[in-house]
Design a protein around this motif. Structure first.
Motif, PDB file in Angstrom:
ATOM      1  N   ILE A 145     -12.835   9.463  15.541  1.00 14.11           N
ATOM      2  CA  ILE A 145     -11.968   8.289  15.709  1.00 14.11           C
ATOM      3  C   ILE A 145     -10.619   8.714  16.291  1.00 14.11           C
ATOM      4  O   ILE A 145     -10.057   8.021  17.156  1.00 14.11           O
ATOM      5  CB  ILE A 145     -11.775   7.566  14.355  1.00 14.11           C
ATOM      6  CG1 ILE A 145     -13.093   6.917  13.932  1.00 14.11           C
ATOM      7  CG2 ILE A 145     -10.669   6.519  14.438  1.00 14.11           C
ATOM      8  CD1 ILE A 145     -13.069   6.325  12.539  1.00 14.11           C
ATOM      9  N   GLY A 146     -10.107   9.863  15.852  1.00 11.08           N
ATOM     10  CA  GLY A 146      -8.838  10.347  16.385  1.00 11.08           C
ATOM     11  C   GLY A 146      -8.903  10.753  17.843  1.00 11.08           C
ATOM     12  O   GLY A 146      -7.875  10.757  18.541  1.00 11.08           O
ATOM     13  N   GLU A 147     -10.105  11.100  18.325  1.00  9.88           N
ATOM     14  CA  GLU A 147     -10.252  11.526  19.722  1.00  9.88           C
ATOM     15  C   GLU A 147     -10.534  10.371  20.676  1.00  9.88           C
ATOM     16  O   GLU A 147     -10.431  10.536  21.893  1.00  9.88           O
ATOM     17  CB  GLU A 147     -11.396  12.549  19.832  1.00  9.88           C
ATOM     18  CG  GLU A 147     -11.157  13.845  19.094  1.00  9.88           C
ATOM     19  CD  GLU A 147      -9.890  14.553  19.536  1.00  9.88           C
ATOM     20  OE1 GLU A 147      -9.690  14.691  20.761  1.00  9.88           O
ATOM     21  OE2 GLU A 147      -9.089  14.946  18.667  1.00  9.88           O
ATOM     22  N   LEU A 148     -10.892   9.207  20.158  1.00 10.09           N
ATOM     23  CA  LEU A 148     -11.239   8.083  21.037  1.00 10.09           C
ATOM     24  C   LEU A 148     -10.115   7.703  22.008  1.00 10.09           C
ATOM     25  O   LEU A 148     -10.397   7.424  23.189  1.00 10.09           O
ATOM     26  CB  LEU A 148     -11.640   6.871  20.184  1.00 10.09           C
ATOM     27  CG  LEU A 148     -12.949   7.009  19.402  1.00 10.09           C
ATOM     28  CD1 LEU A 148     -13.194   5.769  18.550  1.00 10.09           C
ATOM     29  CD2 LEU A 148     -14.119   7.229  20.364  1.00 10.09           C
ATOM     30  N   PRO A 149      -8.843   7.670  21.570  1.00 14.52           N
ATOM     31  CA  PRO A 149      -7.784   7.322  22.523  1.00 14.52           C
ATOM     32  C   PRO A 149      -7.693   8.274  23.712  1.00 14.52           C
ATOM     33  O   PRO A 149      -7.305   7.869  24.812  1.00 14.52           O
ATOM     34  CB  PRO A 149      -6.513   7.384  21.664  1.00 14.52           C
ATOM     35  CG  PRO A 149      -6.986   7.134  20.270  1.00 14.52           C
ATOM     36  CD  PRO A 149      -8.315   7.801  20.199  1.00 14.52           C
ATOM     37  N   LYS A 150      -8.070   9.546  23.501  1.00 11.00           N
ATOM     38  CA  LYS A 150      -8.025  10.499  24.621  1.00 11.00           C
ATOM     39  C   LYS A 150      -9.109  10.183  25.637  1.00 11.00           C
ATOM     40  O   LYS A 150      -8.956  10.486  26.826  1.00 11.00           O
ATOM     41  CB  LYS A 150      -8.197  11.924  24.095  1.00 11.00           C
ATOM     42  CG  LYS A 150      -7.083  12.375  23.162  1.00 11.00           C
ATOM     43  CD  LYS A 150      -7.345  13.773  22.632  1.00 11.00           C
ATOM     44  CE  LYS A 150      -6.290  14.189  21.615  1.00 11.00           C
ATOM     45  NZ  LYS A 150      -6.566  15.527  21.040  1.00 11.00           N
ATOM     46  N   LEU A 151     -10.206   9.591  25.180  1.00 11.67           N
ATOM     47  CA  LEU A 151     -11.277   9.224  26.114  1.00 11.67           C
ATOM     48  C   LEU A 151     -10.941   7.986  26.920  1.00 11.67           C
ATOM     49  O   LEU A 151     -11.473   7.803  28.025  1.00 11.67           O
ATOM     50  CB  LEU A 151     -12.581   8.985  25.346  1.00 11.67           C
ATOM     51  CG  LEU A 151     -13.220  10.182  24.644  1.00 11.67           C
ATOM     52  CD1 LEU A 151     -14.452   9.738  23.870  1.00 11.67           C
ATOM     53  CD2 LEU A 151     -13.592  11.275  25.646  1.00 11.67           C
ATOM     54  N   THR A 152     -10.094   7.133  26.383  1.00 15.66           N
ATOM     55  CA  THR A 152      -9.788   5.869  27.062  1.00 15.66           C
ATOM     56  C   THR A 152      -8.392   5.834  27.670  1.00 15.66           C
ATOM     57  O   THR A 152      -8.041   4.851  28.336  1.00 15.66           O
ATOM     58  CB  THR A 152      -9.927   4.701  26.067  1.00 15.66           C
ATOM     59  OG1 THR A 152      -9.063   4.934  24.947  1.00 15.66           O
ATOM     60  CG2 THR A 152     -11.359   4.578  25.592  1.00 15.66           C
TER      61      THR A 152
END
Length: 553
Positions: A145-152
């Motif tokens: 969940i913490g890495e999702l913003p880096k993907l988007t």
């Protein structure tokens, strides 16, 4: 000296014929761990180079103190998640976060050494496998969940995983589409490699490909975030800032305790497995010393927690490692990477690093087969694991550690205080007595009840035994035979409880007999006068004789 430093024993006897395999293994492990350790540093919330500092220190120092020939020591996704939980809880960032993680690493190392010196490794057994499975799965989901913003290419905040997920979902209208494309392609590549050609180090392929794509397409100029400056060079030894340690001592202690509990049993188990497979012996206490010194070294050189890496160790073995020289080669190559190649990682897109992290935690920390086994074998353990998962997601990784410890101790107390106490019947045409619930056709005797206690008779179980006896003794029971075959231990309170049971049974005109009393238990009962109270002629070598005596009376 040779006991403290096993390298002084094996290195002078080193056979040069082993060198090719050790070097090949060291190179292979380096190719696997360098890109992954960049991701682990990201999980821990410290600068990327700090992951390489820990990898080098862990590999080199472990090789000096270890007795295992194939184990590879370094950062891992689970350790990084705990360290990252400490960073998130304190709200520190940058150099302060790195010093906090270094302090956690140092304390973890000292705890390893303390337990090894006093041979207290059994302490780690108080964290049940079900709790660890749930905790790691919850921490993995938290990291994803913490890495999702880096993907988007968006942002998120929140005190819990649920809050962070909701915050991220509200920013989906602001997606940076090129970043999303890079992230989706990265995930597709690393997952495709994992499932089609698992022998290929997907993280290495992804990092190299990401750096090439960043250079060719100038991704940073098109708004794709990159990791930023990764300096060349080696760290200087230093201790964490005193004020940071003082202000965050409780967090450091909790995180270090969690790392110890997670890493201690894993270290011993993995080392034993490789030693058994290759037919040599290890010293478990010395392995703990090696892990402790590796963590102390990693902490002093501004790294992050290290422990046994099963994936790296398996690769080390399959690539031909015969001695810890392979670990020395790995450590040396990581140092070379820091000196020569570190700045190259500065242009690595964060979306690529996020894909590496997601792959590492999902396949390294979420044990679906174990969860299925728990559901199939012991449903209660499965729900304990689910509670641990929800605890991490709802309260954070560090709070999840405390929840896990409480769950483990609660389960231990429940099991200890609620031993099985089945009523027994006789197997037809034999002298064997067994549980009538499992064997309903076995013979029982009118007016005679045979009860077996499965577990120690001590302060925590004495009351349960009395309650069980009272629940089965009624007006139609004239004799009770207590089978003590399963009792290996009795304390003063348990002995006194037997005297009390004899007292109220005698008052109700119920005959009380004991069967299969083990010598150690009999000694305590004899010393306390219970044997004389019950009567020596009412203590029998087996249940059959006790029932026969009750029938005669």
């Amino acid at each position: 000296m040779r006991r403290l430093l096993p390298i002084a024993e094996w290195l002078p006897k080193y056979d040069r014929r082993w060198l090719r395999g050790d070097v090949a293994a060291g190179i292979a492990v380096t190719a696997l761990i360098v890109p992954k350790n960049l991701g682990y540093a990201g999980i821990a919330g410290v600068p990327l180079q700090n992951g390489l500092y820990a990898a080098a220190a862990g590999a080199l120092i472990y090789a000096v103190f270890c007795t295992s020939r194939q184990i590879s020591t370094g950062p891992s996704s689970s350790l990084a998640a705990v360290a990252g939980g400490a960073v998130l809880f304190t709200g520190l960032a940058g150099d302060e976060a790195a010093q906090l993680v270094a302090a956690v690493t140092l304390l973890t190392g000292f705890l390893f050494l303390f337990l090894a010196a006093l041979k207290l490794g059994w302490v780690a057994q108080f964290l049940s496998k079900a709790v660890v499975t749930g905790f790691l799965a919850g921490a993995a989901v938290d990291v994803v969940i913490g890495e999702l913003p880096k993907l988007t290419g968006t942002s998120s905040d929140g005190d819990t995983a649920w809050g962070e997920l909701w915050s991220w979902a509200r920013t989906l209208g602001e997606i940076h589409w090129l970043t999303l494309l890079v992230g989706v392609v990265a995930l597709a590549v690393i997952l495709a490699l994992r499932f089609t050609v698992p022998a290929v180090p997907g993280a290495l392929v992804l990092v190299v490909g990401g750096l090439l794509a960043s250079a060719i397409f100038d991704l940073s100029a098109h708004g794709v975030a990159v990791v930023g400056d990764v300096p060349r060079g080696l760290p200087a030894p230093m201790l964490p800032d005193y004020d940071i340690v003082r202000h965050n001592l409780s967090v450091i202690v909790i995180a270090a305790t969690a790392l110890l509990l997670i890493g201690f049993s894993q270290t011993a188990g993995d080392a034993r497995a490789f030693a058994t497979r290759h037919r040599y012996r290890i010293d478990v206490d010395q392995e703990s010393v090696a892990q402790g010194m590796a963590n102390v070294g990693a902490g002093v050189f501004q790294g992050m927690p290290v422990s046994t890496s099963l994936s790296a160790s398996s690769l080390n073995e399959s690539a031909g490692a015969r001695t810890p020289v392979a670990s020395l080669v790995t450590g040396g190559l990581v140092l070379g990477t820091l000196i020569v190649l570190a700045p190259l990682f500065s242009d690595l897109p964060k979306a690529i690093l996020a894909a590496v992290i997601i792959d590492a935690v999902v396949f390294g920390m979420i044990d679906i087969p174990e969860l299925r086994r728990l559901y199939r074998v012991t449903r209660f353990d499965f729900w304990i694991a689910v509670i641990a998962i929800l605890g991490v997601l709802s309260a954070g990784v560090l709070a999840g550690v405390l929840i896990g410890i409480v769950l483990s101790l609660g389960w231990l107390i429940y099991v200890a205080t609620q031993p099985s106490m089945p009523i027994l019947g006789r197997e037809p045409d034999t002298q064997v007595f067994r549980d009538v619930r499992e064997n309903p056709d076995d013979q029982t005797y009118e007016g005679i009840t045979v009860l077996r206690l499965d577990g120690g008779l001590f302060f925590a179980t004495a009351e349960a035994l009395e309650n069980r006896v009272r629940s089965i003794v009624g007006s139609d029971v004239r004799a009770l035979v207590l089978d003590l075959e399963g009792v290996n231990f009795v304390d003063s309170q348990g002995s006194a409880k037997l005297a009390e049971i004899h007292g109220f049974l005698e008052a109700d005109s119920v005959e009380f007999r004991l069967a299969r009393v083990k010598p150690r238990v009999r000694t305590v009962l004899q010393t306390d006068g219970v044997i004389d109270l019950v009567g020596v002629d009412h203590v029998h070598g087996n249940v059959h004789r006790a029932v026969a005596a009750a029938l005669r009376d």
